[in-house]
Design a protein around this motif. Sequence first.
Motif, PDB file in Angstrom:
ATOM      1  N   MET A 103       0.820  -1.204   0.000  1.00  0.00           N
ATOM      2  CA  MET A 103       0.000   0.000   0.000  1.00  0.00           C
ATOM      3  C   MET A 103       0.863   1.267   0.000  1.00  0.00           C
ATOM      4  O   MET A 103       0.470   2.282  -0.588  1.00  0.00           O
ATOM      5  CB  MET A 103      -0.922   0.008   1.220  1.00  0.00           C
ATOM      6  CG  MET A 103      -2.038   1.033   1.158  1.00  0.00           C
ATOM      7  SD  MET A 103      -3.271   0.631  -0.092  1.00  0.00           S
ATOM      8  CE  MET A 103      -4.397  -0.383   0.856  1.00  0.00           C
ATOM      9  N   GLY A 104       2.022   1.219   0.641  1.00  0.00           N
ATOM     10  CA  GLY A 104       2.909   2.381   0.648  1.00  0.00           C
ATOM     11  C   GLY A 104       3.359   2.741  -0.761  1.00  0.00           C
ATOM     12  O   GLY A 104       3.316   3.917  -1.156  1.00  0.00           O
ATOM     13  N   ARG A 105       3.787   1.751  -1.525  1.00  0.00           N
ATOM     14  CA  ARG A 105       4.195   1.986  -2.912  1.00  0.00           C
ATOM     15  C   ARG A 105       3.016   2.495  -3.738  1.00  0.00           C
ATOM     16  O   ARG A 105       3.169   3.425  -4.531  1.00  0.00           O
ATOM     17  CB  ARG A 105       4.741   0.683  -3.518  1.00  0.00           C
ATOM     18  CG  ARG A 105       5.070   0.787  -5.015  1.00  0.00           C
ATOM     19  CD  ARG A 105       5.511  -0.574  -5.568  1.00  0.00           C
ATOM     20  NE  ARG A 105       5.561  -0.565  -7.033  1.00  0.00           N
ATOM     21  CZ  ARG A 105       6.612  -0.164  -7.745  1.00  0.00           C
ATOM     22  NH1 ARG A 105       7.698   0.269  -7.136  1.00  0.00           N
ATOM     23  NH2 ARG A 105       6.575  -0.192  -9.061  1.00  0.00           N
ATOM     24  N   PHE A 106       1.856   1.892  -3.533  1.00  0.00           N
ATOM     25  CA  PHE A 106       0.665   2.293  -4.278  1.00  0.00           C
ATOM     26  C   PHE A 106       0.372   3.783  -4.084  1.00  0.00           C
ATOM     27  O   PHE A 106       0.167   4.513  -5.066  1.00  0.00           O
ATOM     28  CB  PHE A 106      -0.542   1.468  -3.813  1.00  0.00           C
ATOM     29  CG  PHE A 106      -1.853   1.917  -4.399  1.00  0.00           C
ATOM     30  CD1 PHE A 106      -2.280   1.431  -5.618  1.00  0.00           C
ATOM     31  CD2 PHE A 106      -2.658   2.837  -3.733  1.00  0.00           C
ATOM     32  CE1 PHE A 106      -3.489   1.841  -6.176  1.00  0.00           C
ATOM     33  CE2 PHE A 106      -3.866   3.257  -4.283  1.00  0.00           C
ATOM     34  CZ  PHE A 106      -4.278   2.759  -5.499  1.00  0.00           C
ATOM     35  N   TRP A 107       0.356   4.255  -2.837  1.00  0.00           N
ATOM     36  CA  TRP A 107       0.014   5.657  -2.587  1.00  0.00           C
ATOM     37  C   TRP A 107       1.135   6.608  -2.979  1.00  0.00           C
ATOM     38  O   TRP A 107       0.879   7.731  -3.414  1.00  0.00           O
ATOM     39  CB  TRP A 107      -0.393   5.869  -1.136  1.00  0.00           C
ATOM     40  CG  TRP A 107      -1.780   5.389  -0.855  1.00  0.00           C
ATOM     41  CD1 TRP A 107      -2.173   4.412   0.015  1.00  0.00           C
ATOM     42  CD2 TRP A 107      -2.997   5.858  -1.481  1.00  0.00           C
ATOM     43  NE1 TRP A 107      -3.527   4.238  -0.033  1.00  0.00           N
ATOM     44  CE2 TRP A 107      -4.066   5.114  -0.922  1.00  0.00           C
ATOM     45  CE3 TRP A 107      -3.270   6.823  -2.443  1.00  0.00           C
ATOM     46  CZ2 TRP A 107      -5.398   5.316  -1.314  1.00  0.00           C
ATOM     47  CZ3 TRP A 107      -4.593   7.028  -2.829  1.00  0.00           C
ATOM     48  CH2 TRP A 107      -5.625   6.286  -2.271  1.00  0.00           C
ATOM     49  N   LYS A 108       2.390   6.160  -2.849  1.00  0.00           N
ATOM     50  CA  LYS A 108       3.497   7.012  -3.312  1.00  0.00           C
ATOM     51  C   LYS A 108       3.385   7.269  -4.809  1.00  0.00           C
ATOM     52  O   LYS A 108       3.512   8.418  -5.268  1.00  0.00           O
ATOM     53  CB  LYS A 108       4.851   6.362  -2.985  1.00  0.00           C
ATOM     54  CG  LYS A 108       5.349   6.643  -1.586  1.00  0.00           C
ATOM     55  CD  LYS A 108       6.777   6.161  -1.389  1.00  0.00           C
ATOM     56  CE  LYS A 108       6.863   4.669  -1.282  1.00  0.00           C
ATOM     57  NZ  LYS A 108       8.243   4.185  -1.037  1.00  0.00           N
ATOM     58  N   GLY A 141      -9.594   1.409  -8.546  1.00  0.00           N
ATOM     59  CA  GLY A 141     -10.206   0.170  -9.029  1.00  0.00           C
ATOM     60  C   GLY A 141      -9.403  -1.055  -8.618  1.00  0.00           C
ATOM     61  O   GLY A 141      -9.971  -2.122  -8.329  1.00  0.00           O
ATOM     62  N   VAL A 142      -8.071  -0.918  -8.585  1.00  0.00           N
ATOM     63  CA  VAL A 142      -7.217  -2.026  -8.144  1.00  0.00           C
ATOM     64  C   VAL A 142      -7.542  -2.377  -6.694  1.00  0.00           C
ATOM     65  O   VAL A 142      -7.681  -3.560  -6.333  1.00  0.00           O
ATOM     66  CB  VAL A 142      -5.723  -1.660  -8.289  1.00  0.00           C
ATOM     67  CG1 VAL A 142      -4.838  -2.734  -7.653  1.00  0.00           C
ATOM     68  CG2 VAL A 142      -5.355  -1.493  -9.752  1.00  0.00           C
ATOM     69  N   LEU A 143      -7.688  -1.349  -5.847  1.00  0.00           N
ATOM     70  CA  LEU A 143      -7.990  -1.594  -4.432  1.00  0.00           C
ATOM     71  C   LEU A 143      -9.355  -2.256  -4.266  1.00  0.00           C
ATOM     72  O   LEU A 143      -9.523  -3.156  -3.430  1.00  0.00           O
ATOM     73  CB  LEU A 143      -7.950  -0.279  -3.651  1.00  0.00           C
ATOM     74  CG  LEU A 143      -6.617   0.476  -3.636  1.00  0.00           C
ATOM     75  CD1 LEU A 143      -6.708   1.685  -2.715  1.00  0.00           C
ATOM     76  CD2 LEU A 143      -5.471  -0.428  -3.207  1.00  0.00           C
ATOM     77  N   SER A 144     -10.325  -1.807  -5.048  1.00  0.00           N
ATOM     78  CA  SER A 144     -11.666  -2.397  -4.944  1.00  0.00           C
ATOM     79  C   SER A 144     -11.674  -3.848  -5.412  1.00  0.00           C
ATOM     80  O   SER A 144     -12.349  -4.695  -4.815  1.00  0.00           O
ATOM     81  CB  SER A 144     -12.670  -1.584  -5.756  1.00  0.00           C
ATOM     82  OG  SER A 144     -12.919  -0.339  -5.130  1.00  0.00           O
ATOM     83  N   VAL A 152      -7.984 -13.594  -6.690  1.00  0.00           N
ATOM     84  CA  VAL A 152      -7.773 -13.287  -8.111  1.00  0.00           C
ATOM     85  C   VAL A 152      -6.862 -12.065  -8.248  1.00  0.00           C
ATOM     86  O   VAL A 152      -5.973 -12.027  -9.112  1.00  0.00           O
ATOM     87  CB  VAL A 152      -9.119 -13.036  -8.825  1.00  0.00           C
ATOM     88  CG1 VAL A 152      -8.881 -12.630 -10.284  1.00  0.00           C
ATOM     89  CG2 VAL A 152      -9.999 -14.267  -8.762  1.00  0.00           C
ATOM     90  N   ALA A 153      -7.076 -11.057  -7.390  1.00  0.00           N
ATOM     91  CA  ALA A 153      -6.279  -9.828  -7.462  1.00  0.00           C
ATOM     92  C   ALA A 153      -4.803 -10.113  -7.205  1.00  0.00           C
ATOM     93  O   ALA A 153      -3.929  -9.588  -7.905  1.00  0.00           O
ATOM     94  CB  ALA A 153      -6.801  -8.807  -6.461  1.00  0.00           C
ATOM     95  N   LEU A 154      -4.504 -10.953  -6.213  1.00  0.00           N
ATOM     96  CA  LEU A 154      -3.114 -11.291  -5.920  1.00  0.00           C
ATOM     97  C   LEU A 154      -2.499 -12.091  -7.073  1.00  0.00           C
ATOM     98  O   LEU A 154      -1.319 -11.926  -7.389  1.00  0.00           O
ATOM     99  CB  LEU A 154      -3.027 -12.084  -4.613  1.00  0.00           C
ATOM    100  CG  LEU A 154      -3.221 -11.266  -3.331  1.00  0.00           C
ATOM    101  CD1 LEU A 154      -3.261 -12.184  -2.119  1.00  0.00           C
ATOM    102  CD2 LEU A 154      -2.110 -10.220  -3.165  1.00  0.00           C
ATOM    103  N   VAL A 183     -13.541   0.100 -13.160  1.00  0.00           N
ATOM    104  CA  VAL A 183     -13.995   0.105 -11.769  1.00  0.00           C
ATOM    105  C   VAL A 183     -13.761   1.476 -11.143  1.00  0.00           C
ATOM    106  O   VAL A 183     -14.630   2.030 -10.459  1.00  0.00           O
ATOM    107  CB  VAL A 183     -13.282  -0.993 -10.950  1.00  0.00           C
ATOM    108  CG1 VAL A 183     -13.700  -0.928  -9.485  1.00  0.00           C
ATOM    109  CG2 VAL A 183     -13.590  -2.372 -11.520  1.00  0.00           C
ATOM    110  N   GLY A 184     -12.566   2.045 -11.382  1.00  0.00           N
ATOM    111  CA  GLY A 184     -12.259   3.369 -10.848  1.00  0.00           C
ATOM    112  C   GLY A 184     -13.206   4.432 -11.370  1.00  0.00           C
ATOM    113  O   GLY A 184     -13.642   5.332 -10.636  1.00  0.00           O
TER     114      GLY A 184
END
Length: 276
Positions: A103-108, A141-144, A152-154, A183-184
Amino acid sequence: MTPMEKMFDSARALPSIPRVLQEVLATLNKKDVEISEITTPLQKDPAMSAKVLRLANAAHFGLQKKVRGVDDAITLVGLDAVRTLVIASGLIGSFTSIPGFDMGRFWKISLLSSYIAKDLARKVRVDPETSYTAALMHGLGVLSIHAVFPEVALEIDGSCKDQSASDRAMLEKEKLGFHHGEVGAEIALRWKLPDEICQTIRHYVQPLAEGAPKTAAVVHAAINLAIDLEDDVPVDDWGKRLQPEIDKLLAIDWDAIRYKEEYVRNQHKLAADAVS
């Protein structure tokens, strides 16, 4: 019922966001925004106000005067800038951690790409606020998908390392019947955001597709550079993974961007500090 409609039947698909963020997002539909429409919601949420001031001081620490309050921030950095800081701090604080997901990389990357998109939008003469907000929200959308279909997401994550957003979207479409950009866009629509933001998020994965707004290409390019910075790609190779057609559409001057290496790297540091 479409596969995505079935997804949004799940309560986990649409993240719950703070009331202050809902009210500030609603102002994106207005041409003329009163200062009170930003300050009044923030006054009701001291924790959010503190996050906004932290971001304001991080993003503008070159100012002679420290930003000490919301009114002060509006005076020093402007109403639009404060609004975008509210959106950033509100979104970052609205999502819980996901097992196996960085999540840190995602938000950065999300925050850095929003900074870059805003600068790039000004250069190519498209709306900077649309570009900023869409870049910040591009991965929701990735988070949702992770929230509703974690296994499936992993699996998709594992198959898409070092792949482009377009490649990820193709794999999502194959496995789920829709991709994270769609999705987003649906999340943005349900939050009643302007259509241009919704369409930018929808098309950023394939910004050359028919009907894609130019802001989609801006966001795509901004994310590309943000990933280069996060992955510590050498400055001479920045933008090398970007499709030549997107480069041509935006007429990006990569030499000028590389010349401003210190400024761009500082944006990366600010994004990392804001997320930490």
